[in-house]
Design a protein around this motif. Sequence first.
Motif, PDB file in Angstrom:
ATOM      1  N   ARG A   3      47.627 -24.462  68.236  1.00  0.00           N
ATOM      2  CA  ARG A   3      47.107 -23.855  69.253  1.00  0.00           C
ATOM      3  C   ARG A   3      45.628 -24.188  69.000  1.00  0.00           C
ATOM      4  O   ARG A   3      45.069 -24.109  68.201  1.00  0.00           O
ATOM      5  N   GLY A   4      44.837 -24.088  70.386  1.00  0.00           N
ATOM      6  CA  GLY A   4      43.731 -24.454  70.175  1.00  0.00           C
ATOM      7  C   GLY A   4      42.857 -24.676  71.823  1.00  0.00           C
ATOM      8  O   GLY A   4      43.714 -24.060  72.534  1.00  0.00           O
ATOM      9  N   TYR A   5      41.669 -25.283  71.820  1.00  0.00           N
ATOM     10  CA  TYR A   5      41.145 -25.398  73.125  1.00  0.00           C
ATOM     11  C   TYR A   5      40.995 -26.925  73.305  1.00  0.00           C
ATOM     12  O   TYR A   5      40.551 -27.592  72.250  1.00  0.00           O
ATOM     13  N   PHE A   6      41.089 -27.265  74.551  1.00  0.00           N
ATOM     14  CA  PHE A   6      40.797 -28.560  74.684  1.00  0.00           C
ATOM     15  C   PHE A   6      39.483 -28.637  75.833  1.00  0.00           C
ATOM     16  O   PHE A   6      39.399 -27.874  76.722  1.00  0.00           O
ATOM     17  N   TYR A   7      38.355 -29.234  75.060  1.00  0.00           N
ATOM     18  CA  TYR A   7      37.171 -29.110  75.554  1.00  0.00           C
ATOM     19  C   TYR A   7      36.739 -30.410  76.059  1.00  0.00           C
ATOM     20  O   TYR A   7      37.339 -31.507  75.874  1.00  0.00           O
ATOM     21  N   TYR A   8      36.054 -30.568  77.459  1.00  0.00           N
ATOM     22  CA  TYR A   8      35.722 -31.733  78.088  1.00  0.00           C
ATOM     23  C   TYR A   8      34.361 -31.697  78.656  1.00  0.00           C
ATOM     24  O   TYR A   8      33.957 -30.449  79.226  1.00  0.00           O
ATOM     25  N   TYR A   9      33.683 -32.454  78.816  1.00  0.00           N
ATOM     26  CA  TYR A   9      32.032 -32.414  79.362  1.00  0.00           C
ATOM     27  C   TYR A   9      31.985 -33.315  80.508  1.00  0.00           C
ATOM     28  O   TYR A   9      32.279 -34.372  80.664  1.00  0.00           O
ATOM     29  N   CYS A  10      31.426 -32.430  81.748  1.00  0.00           N
ATOM     30  CA  CYS A  10      31.020 -33.313  82.867  1.00  0.00           C
ATOM     31  C   CYS A  10      29.445 -33.265  82.717  1.00  0.00           C
ATOM     32  O   CYS A  10      28.765 -32.423  82.576  1.00  0.00           O
ATOM     33  N   ASN A  11      29.126 -34.619  82.849  1.00  0.00           N
ATOM     34  CA  ASN A  11      27.679 -34.927  82.968  1.00  0.00           C
ATOM     35  C   ASN A  11      26.744 -34.180  84.018  1.00  0.00           C
ATOM     36  O   ASN A  11      25.911 -34.007  83.664  1.00  0.00           O
ATOM     37  N   ILE A  66      42.226 -35.041  83.131  1.00  0.00           N
ATOM     38  CA  ILE A  66      41.272 -34.077  83.808  1.00  0.00           C
ATOM     39  C   ILE A  66      41.045 -34.703  85.106  1.00  0.00           C
ATOM     40  O   ILE A  66      40.689 -35.905  85.212  1.00  0.00           O
ATOM     41  N   HIS A  67      41.435 -33.966  86.082  1.00  0.00           N
ATOM     42  CA  HIS A  67      41.151 -34.578  87.538  1.00  0.00           C
ATOM     43  C   HIS A  67      39.777 -34.180  88.134  1.00  0.00           C
ATOM     44  O   HIS A  67      39.431 -33.181  88.292  1.00  0.00           O
ATOM     45  N   HIS A  68      39.211 -35.284  87.931  1.00  0.00           N
ATOM     46  CA  HIS A  68      37.838 -35.279  88.221  1.00  0.00           C
ATOM     47  C   HIS A  68      37.061 -36.717  88.771  1.00  0.00           C
ATOM     48  O   HIS A  68      37.721 -37.828  87.993  1.00  0.00           O
ATOM     49  N   GLU A  78      34.030 -44.986  85.570  1.00  0.00           N
ATOM     50  CA  GLU A  78      35.051 -46.024  86.388  1.00  0.00           C
ATOM     51  C   GLU A  78      36.338 -46.212  85.555  1.00  0.00           C
ATOM     52  O   GLU A  78      37.012 -47.213  85.727  1.00  0.00           O
ATOM     53  N   GLY A  79      36.346 -45.497  84.593  1.00  0.00           N
ATOM     54  CA  GLY A  79      37.943 -45.354  83.652  1.00  0.00           C
ATOM     55  C   GLY A  79      38.562 -44.236  84.301  1.00  0.00           C
ATOM     56  O   GLY A  79      38.222 -43.791  85.427  1.00  0.00           O
ATOM     57  N   ASN A  80      39.471 -43.867  83.605  1.00  0.00           N
ATOM     58  CA  ASN A  80      40.183 -42.651  83.859  1.00  0.00           C
ATOM     59  C   ASN A  80      39.887 -41.677  82.943  1.00  0.00           C
ATOM     60  O   ASN A  80      40.124 -42.067  81.668  1.00  0.00           O
ATOM     61  N   ALA A  81      39.981 -40.349  83.380  1.00  0.00           N
ATOM     62  CA  ALA A  81      39.775 -39.253  82.335  1.00  0.00           C
ATOM     63  C   ALA A  81      41.055 -38.919  81.914  1.00  0.00           C
ATOM     64  O   ALA A  81      41.429 -37.764  82.208  1.00  0.00           O
ATOM     65  N   GLU A  82      41.739 -39.730  81.168  1.00  0.00           N
ATOM     66  CA  GLU A  82      42.815 -39.326  80.766  1.00  0.00           C
ATOM     67  C   GLU A  82      43.224 -39.872  79.368  1.00  0.00           C
ATOM     68  O   GLU A  82      42.421 -41.046  78.969  1.00  0.00           O
ATOM     69  N   THR A  83      44.244 -39.302  78.378  1.00  0.00           N
ATOM     70  CA  THR A  83      44.463 -39.956  77.031  1.00  0.00           C
ATOM     71  C   THR A  83      45.696 -39.141  76.535  1.00  0.00           C
ATOM     72  O   THR A  83      46.075 -38.437  77.318  1.00  0.00           O
ATOM     73  N   ARG A  84      46.205 -39.994  75.668  1.00  0.00           N
ATOM     74  CA  ARG A  84      47.231 -39.372  75.047  1.00  0.00           C
ATOM     75  C   ARG A  84      47.029 -39.062  73.684  1.00  0.00           C
ATOM     76  O   ARG A  84      46.137 -39.745  72.865  1.00  0.00           O
ATOM     77  N   GLU A 133      38.157 -24.961  89.597  1.00  0.00           N
ATOM     78  CA  GLU A 133      39.049 -26.010  90.524  1.00  0.00           C
ATOM     79  C   GLU A 133      38.797 -27.307  90.556  1.00  0.00           C
ATOM     80  O   GLU A 133      39.284 -28.262  90.752  1.00  0.00           O
ATOM     81  N   ALA A 134      37.117 -27.640  90.060  1.00  0.00           N
ATOM     82  CA  ALA A 134      36.691 -28.817  90.518  1.00  0.00           C
ATOM     83  C   ALA A 134      37.019 -29.618  88.952  1.00  0.00           C
ATOM     84  O   ALA A 134      36.596 -30.666  88.966  1.00  0.00           O
ATOM     85  N   HIS A 135      37.273 -29.148  87.925  1.00  0.00           N
ATOM     86  CA  HIS A 135      37.310 -29.585  86.876  1.00  0.00           C
ATOM     87  C   HIS A 135      38.749 -29.226  86.098  1.00  0.00           C
ATOM     88  O   HIS A 135      38.868 -28.404  85.160  1.00  0.00           O
ATOM     89  N   MET A 136      39.883 -29.652  86.810  1.00  0.00           N
ATOM     90  CA  MET A 136      41.046 -29.005  86.152  1.00  0.00           C
ATOM     91  C   MET A 136      41.778 -29.918  85.259  1.00  0.00           C
ATOM     92  O   MET A 136      41.462 -31.243  85.290  1.00  0.00           O
ATOM     93  N   LEU A 137      42.576 -29.476  84.405  1.00  0.00           N
ATOM     94  CA  LEU A 137      43.028 -30.451  83.399  1.00  0.00           C
ATOM     95  C   LEU A 137      44.488 -29.999  83.365  1.00  0.00           C
ATOM     96  O   LEU A 137      45.023 -29.097  83.466  1.00  0.00           O
ATOM     97  N   SER A 138      45.336 -31.350  83.325  1.00  0.00           N
ATOM     98  CA  SER A 138      46.758 -31.143  83.041  1.00  0.00           C
ATOM     99  C   SER A 138      47.190 -31.845  81.990  1.00  0.00           C
ATOM    100  O   SER A 138      46.556 -32.732  81.575  1.00  0.00           O
ATOM    101  N   ILE A 139      48.377 -31.383  81.248  1.00  0.00           N
ATOM    102  CA  ILE A 139      48.790 -31.970  80.026  1.00  0.00           C
ATOM    103  C   ILE A 139      50.454 -31.853  80.240  1.00  0.00           C
ATOM    104  O   ILE A 139      51.202 -31.151  80.934  1.00  0.00           O
ATOM    105  N   GLU A 140      51.021 -33.210  80.206  1.00  0.00           N
ATOM    106  CA  GLU A 140      52.272 -33.351  80.363  1.00  0.00           C
ATOM    107  C   GLU A 140      53.008 -34.050  78.985  1.00  0.00           C
ATOM    108  O   GLU A 140      52.170 -34.691  78.284  1.00  0.00           O
ATOM    109  N   ASN A 141      53.968 -33.652  78.579  1.00  0.00           N
ATOM    110  CA  ASN A 141      54.537 -34.047  77.243  1.00  0.00           C
ATOM    111  C   ASN A 141      55.304 -35.431  77.607  1.00  0.00           C
ATOM    112  O   ASN A 141      55.979 -35.825  78.524  1.00  0.00           O
ATOM    113  N   VAL A 142      54.797 -36.305  76.755  1.00  0.00           N
ATOM    114  CA  VAL A 142      55.387 -37.511  76.837  1.00  0.00           C
ATOM    115  C   VAL A 142      55.998 -37.937  75.068  1.00  0.00           C
ATOM    116  O   VAL A 142      55.050 -38.158  74.389  1.00  0.00           O
ATOM    117  N   GLU A 143      57.319 -38.035  75.100  1.00  0.00           N
ATOM    118  CA  GLU A 143      57.828 -38.260  73.887  1.00  0.00           C
ATOM    119  C   GLU A 143      57.211 -37.286  72.670  1.00  0.00           C
ATOM    120  O   GLU A 143      57.139 -36.099  73.343  1.00  0.00           O
TER     121      GLU A 143
END
Length: 194
Positions: A177-185, A136-138, A165-171, A119-129
């Motif tokens: 099919r696969g996995y999206f990995y992300y690392y919290c320090n 990553i909501h963190h 101090e940036g945003n944890a977001e990217t296009r 819950e403290a490390h949620m990821l959402s994906i939205e289609n844009v074009e």
Amino acid sequence: MNTYVTGNTIRQLREGRKLTQAELAERIGVSSKTISKWETAKGLPDISLLQPLAQALGISVIELMNGEQITNRNISANMLRCQFYGCPLCGNVIHGMGNAVISCCGVTLPVLEAEEADEAHMLSIENVEDEQFITIHHPMTKQHFISFGAFVTSDRIQMVKFYPEGNAETRMQLRGRGYFYYYCNRHGLFRKKV
Ligand SMILES: [Fe+2]
């Protein structure tokens, strides 16, 4: 990482190769008593003997020092079995297609084990074009932040660096099919099936 080869490692490797102390001793030009001393922590091999010792035991010097043998089979078979290694000192991240002994800042890096997103490390994906917008909501403070994200499928990896101090977001174009990995320090590696 051990700072030097240990007697236990020598014994385990020797026994694994079904060598007697005398046989190993002969291969590297020492006495069997010397091998016995090493294995019972009453002495250590001189640095000049590490290379011959590793060779006699059928591994590399770095594996001998690390006390762990690395065997990768079919390393190219599937990227989904890839590993991430993280340096706790400088934040360096290394991606490997299989296991490896990797060191950074003088530390042998552990394989980062991924947990399912919580819950403290949620990821959402939205289609844009024709791409996907990944968020990553963190928090992204200097003390607590997401340092990288990577989308891994069976045949490719796309990696992105995030900054505090940036945003944890990217296009990205998430193809396949696969996995999206992300690392919290602070909390480690997370992943989400995509
Ligand atoms: Fe976190």
